[in-house]
Design a protein around this motif. Sequence first.
Motif, PDB file in Angstrom:
ATOM      1  N   ASP A 176      77.443  33.059  12.588  1.00 31.89           N
ATOM      2  CA  ASP A 176      76.232  32.681  11.858  1.00 31.89           C
ATOM      3  C   ASP A 176      76.413  32.651  10.340  1.00 31.89           C
ATOM      4  O   ASP A 176      75.746  31.896   9.645  1.00 31.89           O
ATOM      5  CB  ASP A 176      75.050  33.564  12.242  1.00 31.89           C
ATOM      6  CG  ASP A 176      75.293  35.038  12.022  1.00 31.89           C
ATOM      7  OD1 ASP A 176      76.413  35.413  11.627  1.00 31.89           O
ATOM      8  OD2 ASP A 176      74.357  35.824  12.262  1.00 31.89           O
ATOM      9  N   SER A 177      77.357  33.424   9.818  1.00 24.82           N
ATOM     10  CA  SER A 177      77.591  33.416   8.365  1.00 24.82           C
ATOM     11  C   SER A 177      78.224  32.112   7.886  1.00 24.82           C
ATOM     12  O   SER A 177      78.246  31.842   6.678  1.00 24.82           O
ATOM     13  CB  SER A 177      78.459  34.595   7.954  1.00 24.82           C
ATOM     14  OG  SER A 177      79.722  34.508   8.565  1.00 24.82           O
ATOM     15  N   LYS A 229      66.662  38.512   8.153  1.00 26.18           N
ATOM     16  CA  LYS A 229      68.095  38.229   8.004  1.00 26.18           C
ATOM     17  C   LYS A 229      68.703  37.928   9.377  1.00 26.18           C
ATOM     18  O   LYS A 229      68.389  38.575  10.360  1.00 26.18           O
ATOM     19  CB  LYS A 229      68.798  39.408   7.369  1.00 26.18           C
ATOM     20  CG  LYS A 229      68.468  39.588   5.906  1.00 26.18           C
ATOM     21  CD  LYS A 229      69.405  40.579   5.276  1.00 26.18           C
ATOM     22  CE  LYS A 229      69.004  40.926   3.869  1.00 26.18           C
ATOM     23  NZ  LYS A 229      69.238  39.899   2.911  1.00 26.18           N
ATOM     24  N   GLY A 230      69.553  36.918   9.416  1.00 30.12           N
ATOM     25  CA  GLY A 230      70.217  36.551  10.651  1.00 30.12           C
ATOM     26  C   GLY A 230      69.434  35.571  11.520  1.00 30.12           C
ATOM     27  O   GLY A 230      69.936  35.119  12.536  1.00 30.12           O
ATOM     28  N   LYS A 252      70.625  30.382  19.861  1.00 28.71           N
ATOM     29  CA  LYS A 252      71.517  30.740  18.764  1.00 28.71           C
ATOM     30  C   LYS A 252      72.936  30.939  19.281  1.00 28.71           C
ATOM     31  O   LYS A 252      73.895  30.409  18.717  1.00 28.71           O
ATOM     32  CB  LYS A 252      71.020  32.011  18.077  1.00 28.71           C
ATOM     33  CG  LYS A 252      71.904  32.495  16.951  1.00 28.71           C
ATOM     34  CD  LYS A 252      71.351  33.762  16.325  1.00 28.71           C
ATOM     35  CE  LYS A 252      72.275  34.331  15.278  1.00 28.71           C
ATOM     36  NZ  LYS A 252      71.748  35.570  14.672  1.00 28.71           N
ATOM     37  N   PHE A 311      69.536  34.554   4.973  1.00 29.88           N
ATOM     38  CA  PHE A 311      70.296  35.615   4.320  1.00 29.88           C
ATOM     39  C   PHE A 311      69.466  36.234   3.226  1.00 29.88           C
ATOM     40  O   PHE A 311      68.609  35.694   2.679  1.00 29.88           O
ATOM     41  CB  PHE A 311      71.610  35.092   3.731  1.00 29.88           C
ATOM     42  CG  PHE A 311      72.684  34.986   4.772  1.00 29.88           C
ATOM     43  CD1 PHE A 311      73.500  36.065   5.032  1.00 29.88           C
ATOM     44  CD2 PHE A 311      72.873  33.823   5.472  1.00 29.88           C
ATOM     45  CE1 PHE A 311      74.498  35.971   5.995  1.00 29.88           C
ATOM     46  CE2 PHE A 311      73.857  33.724   6.430  1.00 29.88           C
ATOM     47  CZ  PHE A 311      74.671  34.791   6.689  1.00 29.88           C
ATOM     48  N   ARG A 336      72.901  28.321   4.399  1.00 26.34           N
ATOM     49  CA  ARG A 336      71.982  29.444   4.242  1.00 26.34           C
ATOM     50  C   ARG A 336      70.595  29.011   3.791  1.00 26.34           C
ATOM     51  O   ARG A 336      70.438  28.004   3.107  1.00 26.34           O
ATOM     52  CB  ARG A 336      72.541  30.433   3.235  1.00 26.34           C
ATOM     53  CG  ARG A 336      73.823  31.039   3.710  1.00 26.34           C
ATOM     54  CD  ARG A 336      74.391  31.991   2.722  1.00 26.34           C
ATOM     55  NE  ARG A 336      75.614  32.572   3.282  1.00 26.34           N
ATOM     56  CZ  ARG A 336      76.321  33.483   2.687  1.00 26.34           C
ATOM     57  NH1 ARG A 336      75.963  33.939   1.514  1.00 26.34           N
ATOM     58  NH2 ARG A 336      77.402  33.961   3.260  1.00 26.34           N
ATOM     59  N   CYS A 376      70.864  29.579   8.473  1.00 26.94           N
ATOM     60  CA  CYS A 376      70.765  30.994   8.804  1.00 26.94           C
ATOM     61  C   CYS A 376      70.158  31.733   7.613  1.00 26.94           C
ATOM     62  O   CYS A 376      70.558  31.512   6.473  1.00 26.94           O
ATOM     63  CB  CYS A 376      72.145  31.560   9.138  1.00 26.94           C
ATOM     64  SG  CYS A 376      72.077  33.256   9.748  1.00 26.94           S
TER      65      CYS A 376
END
Length: 104
Positions: free
Chosen positions: A61-62, A81-82, A50, A104, A66, A102
Motif C-alpha cells: 500500500d505504501s 491511515k492505510g 484492498k 497517509f 498518496r 492510500c
Amino acid sequence: MQSKIMSKARESIKEIFPFKVYTFQIAELLVNITKHVLKPKHEVLTAEEKVKLLKDYNIVDSQLPRILESDAVAHYHGFGKGTVVKVTYDSELTGNHVTYRCTF
C-alpha cells in the motif's frame, strides 16, 4: 467552530473521548465538497478489495499514490491511515479514469 481550535483544546478532546472526534470550522461546512461537479468520486475499498488490488499489481500500500489525511475529502469522510480509496474521474477530455490512493 467559528475559529481555529487551539492545540490544548485539541489534546483535551483526545483525552476526553475514547473514539476519534473530527472538528470542522463553520467555513469548511458552508459548501458540501462531495457534491461539487469538479470533484472526482471517492470510494473506500473493503479489506478484501484492498488485498486483491495489491495482489493484482504486486505492490504494497505504501507504493500507491498518496492522499493526505488533511486533504479536504479525506478529512470530510474521516479516512484513516492505510485506507485505500478508488478515485473515479469523469472528464470530457479523458473520459472515465480510475486511480487508487492510500491515505497517509
